[in-house]
Scaffold this motif. Structure first.
Motif, PDB file in Angstrom:
ATOM      1  N   PHE A 109       0.845  -1.075  -0.097  1.00 10.11           N
ATOM      2  CA  PHE A 109       0.013   0.092  -0.129  1.00 10.11           C
ATOM      3  C   PHE A 109       0.844   1.245   0.110  1.00 10.11           C
ATOM      4  O   PHE A 109       1.390   1.658   0.942  1.00 10.11           O
ATOM      5  N   ALA A 135       2.747  -4.323   3.087  1.00 10.58           N
ATOM      6  CA  ALA A 135       1.731  -4.960   4.252  1.00 10.58           C
ATOM      7  C   ALA A 135       2.166  -6.547   4.430  1.00 10.58           C
ATOM      8  O   ALA A 135       2.072  -7.272   5.526  1.00 10.58           O
ATOM      9  N   GLY A 155       1.290  -8.897  15.777  1.00 11.12           N
ATOM     10  CA  GLY A 155       0.908  -7.753  16.550  1.00 11.12           C
ATOM     11  C   GLY A 155       0.210  -6.799  15.615  1.00 11.12           C
ATOM     12  O   GLY A 155       0.319  -7.329  14.251  1.00 11.12           O
ATOM     13  N   SER A 156      -0.090  -5.825  15.950  1.00 14.02           N
ATOM     14  CA  SER A 156      -1.008  -4.686  14.877  1.00 14.02           C
ATOM     15  C   SER A 156       0.062  -4.352  14.082  1.00 14.02           C
ATOM     16  O   SER A 156       1.278  -3.933  14.111  1.00 14.02           O
ATOM     17  N   GLY A 157      -0.701  -4.401  12.861  1.00 21.36           N
ATOM     18  CA  GLY A 157       0.238  -3.905  11.667  1.00 21.36           C
ATOM     19  C   GLY A 157       1.234  -4.848  11.038  1.00 21.36           C
ATOM     20  O   GLY A 157       1.629  -4.545  10.022  1.00 21.36           O
ATOM     21  N   CYS A 158       1.186  -6.012  11.423  1.00 18.40           N
ATOM     22  CA  CYS A 158       2.092  -7.069  10.775  1.00 18.40           C
ATOM     23  C   CYS A 158       1.574  -7.620   9.746  1.00 18.40           C
ATOM     24  O   CYS A 158       2.699  -8.269   8.894  1.00 18.40           O
ATOM     25  N   GLY A 159       0.474  -7.297   9.105  1.00 20.67           N
ATOM     26  CA  GLY A 159       0.117  -7.920   7.769  1.00 20.67           C
ATOM     27  C   GLY A 159      -0.922  -9.099   7.762  1.00 20.67           C
ATOM     28  O   GLY A 159      -1.365  -9.638   6.711  1.00 20.67           O
ATOM     29  N   LYS A 160      -1.390  -9.436   8.800  1.00 20.82           N
ATOM     30  CA  LYS A 160      -2.202 -10.694   8.906  1.00 20.82           C
ATOM     31  C   LYS A 160      -3.589 -10.525   8.315  1.00 20.82           C
ATOM     32  O   LYS A 160      -4.041 -11.525   7.583  1.00 20.82           O
ATOM     33  N   THR A 161      -4.256  -9.320   8.710  1.00 19.96           N
ATOM     34  CA  THR A 161      -5.650  -9.041   8.015  1.00 19.96           C
ATOM     35  C   THR A 161      -5.427  -8.986   6.389  1.00 19.96           C
ATOM     36  O   THR A 161      -6.238  -9.639   5.764  1.00 19.96           O
ATOM     37  N   THR A 162      -4.227  -8.221   6.182  1.00 19.51           N
ATOM     38  CA  THR A 162      -4.049  -8.173   4.565  1.00 19.51           C
ATOM     39  C   THR A 162      -3.886  -9.603   3.837  1.00 19.51           C
ATOM     40  O   THR A 162      -4.506  -9.985   2.906  1.00 19.51           O
TER      41      THR A 162
HETATM   42  P1  ATP Z   1      -4.349  -5.192  13.106  1.00 21.59           P
HETATM   43  O1  ATP Z   1      -4.376  -6.227  14.128  1.00 21.59           O
HETATM   44  O2  ATP Z   1      -3.983  -3.747  13.702  1.00 21.59           O
HETATM   45  O3  ATP Z   1      -5.339  -5.066  12.295  1.00 21.59           O
HETATM   46  P2  ATP Z   1      -2.542  -6.335  10.875  1.00 21.59           P
HETATM   47  O4  ATP Z   1      -1.475  -7.389  11.135  1.00 21.59           O
HETATM   48  O5  ATP Z   1      -4.114  -7.151  10.744  1.00 21.59           O
HETATM   49  O6  ATP Z   1      -3.165  -5.481  12.006  1.00 21.59           O
HETATM   50  P3  ATP Z   1      -2.818  -5.048   8.420  1.00 21.59           P
HETATM   51  O7  ATP Z   1      -4.069  -4.521   8.404  1.00 21.59           O
HETATM   52  O8  ATP Z   1      -2.881  -6.327   7.280  1.00 21.59           O
HETATM   53  O9  ATP Z   1      -2.294  -5.465   9.796  1.00 21.59           O
HETATM   54  O10 ATP Z   1      -2.097  -3.930   8.008  1.00 21.59           O
HETATM   55  C1  ATP Z   1      -0.672  -4.096   7.690  1.00 21.59           C
HETATM   56  C2  ATP Z   1      -0.094  -2.688   6.998  1.00 21.59           C
HETATM   57  O11 ATP Z   1      -0.745  -2.372   5.967  1.00 21.59           O
HETATM   58  C3  ATP Z   1      -0.341  -1.736   8.195  1.00 21.59           C
HETATM   59  O12 ATP Z   1       0.854  -0.815   8.091  1.00 21.59           O
HETATM   60  C4  ATP Z   1      -1.486  -1.026   7.573  1.00 21.59           C
HETATM   61  O13 ATP Z   1      -1.367   0.370   7.827  1.00 21.59           O
HETATM   62  C5  ATP Z   1      -1.304  -0.961   6.165  1.00 21.59           C
HETATM   63  N1  ATP Z   1      -2.532  -1.174   5.419  1.00 21.59           N
HETATM   64  C6  ATP Z   1      -3.620  -2.194   5.398  1.00 21.59           C
HETATM   65  N2  ATP Z   1      -4.648  -1.821   4.489  1.00 21.59           N
HETATM   66  C7  ATP Z   1      -4.298  -0.609   4.062  1.00 21.59           C
HETATM   67  C8  ATP Z   1      -4.812   0.245   3.098  1.00 21.59           C
HETATM   68  N3  ATP Z   1      -6.102  -0.070   2.613  1.00 21.59           N
HETATM   69  N4  ATP Z   1      -4.222   1.347   2.832  1.00 21.59           N
HETATM   70  C9  ATP Z   1      -3.291   1.659   3.114  1.00 21.59           C
HETATM   71  N5  ATP Z   1      -2.492   0.983   3.903  1.00 21.59           N
HETATM   72  C10 ATP Z   1      -2.936  -0.348   4.471  1.00 21.59           C
END
Ligand code: ATP
Length: 332
Positions: free
Chosen positions: A23, A28, A47-54
């Motif tokens: 992104f 991500a 942890g938060s922001g590690c990319g698991k949801t992506t």
């Molecule tokens: P959380 O537990 O906080 O949801 P996560 O591990 O699921 O965190 P992701 O949501 O996968 O993390 O995000 C990974 C990185 O990509 C983060 O830095 C986030 O800010 C960025 N990111 C995710 N989606 C987008 C998007 N649509 N546009 C821009 N950046 C994004």
């Protein structure tokens, strides 16, 4: 199910090869390779922001990778939209329709697919039975508890009979007590149905207690894959050792060494184990079934798990002892 962390898994339902998603300036998901076997309850943990949801959204088809490949059941998913993938996703928010009854919510996807009314009714009844909500079919979401709403969302995902169910923080909206009971329910259901579940969580306890295997993620990368036991007992790095459970991490003879708190014995006299160190209790955290003691030793503070014992006092001098085998040496 016991899959080795090294080497390919047998009968993979998911194969991820060099998958990358950016992104803007943020990567991500960064060159992830991963195989998930059919019938697993697999957790993406980090942890938060590690990319698991992506990564989960890439599996579902809600995001398009910049590079790499994703295969489900041997089929390349490049260009395949979400509704044509053999996947269903349960969202963290549940996304239930407030004006529909439980049964209507669960049957919504089937109606949209044009499945005949009698079949829809049968499948909805079956899905509600699976999540033990048969008596709640006529209620609306607002008339349910948080745990019941979670089960409606689950029934709605299961009714489509996906090969693969993706769950985004499935227990996050529940309070702690309910979350613990619901863990067992989800594991039971997954085993009974024989489906593959891929779950995203930031809660290491949840991942450890539920998953057949898990992937620990950090900064877009998968840093370790293994059974909960492998990841806890043989973490590959200081990051993983520290992220999963509590770890004493210290350097000896040029190697980083991990020692879990429950592997240390506490005694008033010098123990006979190979490794010993003397220290002073500086803190006691009582947790009911155990106490965690912080013990200041020469140069470092060690965390020791002990049975709650009122004889332990702050300021007390104690000996710590452990065997050589209790230590896990990290590769350089
Ligand atoms: P959380 O537990 O906080 O949801 P996560 O591990 O699921 O965190 P992701 O949501 O996968 O993390 O995000 C990974 C990185 O990509 C983060 O830095 C986030 O800010 C960025 N990111 C995710 N989606 C987008 C998007 N649509 N546009 C821009 N950046 C994004």
């Amino acid at each position: 199910m016991d899959h080795r962390e090294d080497g390919p898994v047998s009968d993979p339902i998911i194969r991820i090869e060099g998958l990358t998603k950016r992104f803007g300036a943020v990567t991500a998901v960064d060159s992830v390779d991963l195989e998930i076997a059919r019938g697993e309850l697999f957790a993406l943990l980090g942890g938060s922001g590690c990319g698991k949801t992506t990564l989960l959204r890439l599996l579902a088809g809600f995001e398009t990778p910049d590079s790499g490949r994703l295969l489900i059941d041997g089929h390349d998913m490049t260009g395949v939209p979400p509704h044509l993938r053999p996947i269903n996703m349960m969202f963290q928010s549940y996304a239930l329709f407030p004006h529909m009854t439980v049964a209507e919510n669960v049957g919504y996807g089937l109606r949209r697919e044009g499945i005949a009314k009698p079949e829809t009714a049968t499948r909805v009844a079956e899905a509600l039975e699976q999540v033990k909500l048969s008596d709640f079919a006529a209620r609306r979401p607002a008339q349910l508890s948080g745990g019941q709403r979670q089960r409606v969302a689950l029934a709605r995902a299961l009714v489509k009979r996906p090969k693969l169910l993706l769950l985004d923080e499935p227990l996050a909206a529940l309070d702690r007590k309910l979350r613990e009971g619901t863990r067992f329910e989800l594991v039971r259901l997954q085993a009974e149905l024989g489906l593959t579940f891929v779950m995203v969580t930031h809660d290491q306890e949840e991942a450890m207690s539920m998953a057949t295997r898990l992937a620990v993620m950090h900064a877009g990368r998968v840093v370790q894959v293994g059974t909960p036991h492998e990841v806890y007992e043989r973490p590959v790095s200081r990051f993983v050792a520290d992220f999963i459970g509590i770890a004493n991490i210290f350097e000896r003879d040029g190697h980083w060494t991990v020692l879990r708190p429950e592997k240390i014995a506490l005694s008033p006299q010098r123990p006979t184990t190979l490794r010993t160190v003397q220290g002073k209790i500086i803190d006691i955290a009582y947790e009911g079934d155990r106490s965690l003691l912080r013990v200041a030793t020469d140069g470092t503070v060690m965390i020791v798990s002990a049975l709650p014992d009122s004889a332990h006092q702050r300021g007390q001098s104690v000996w710590l002892g452990w065997t050589d085998g209790a230590e896990h040496i990290l590769a350089p």
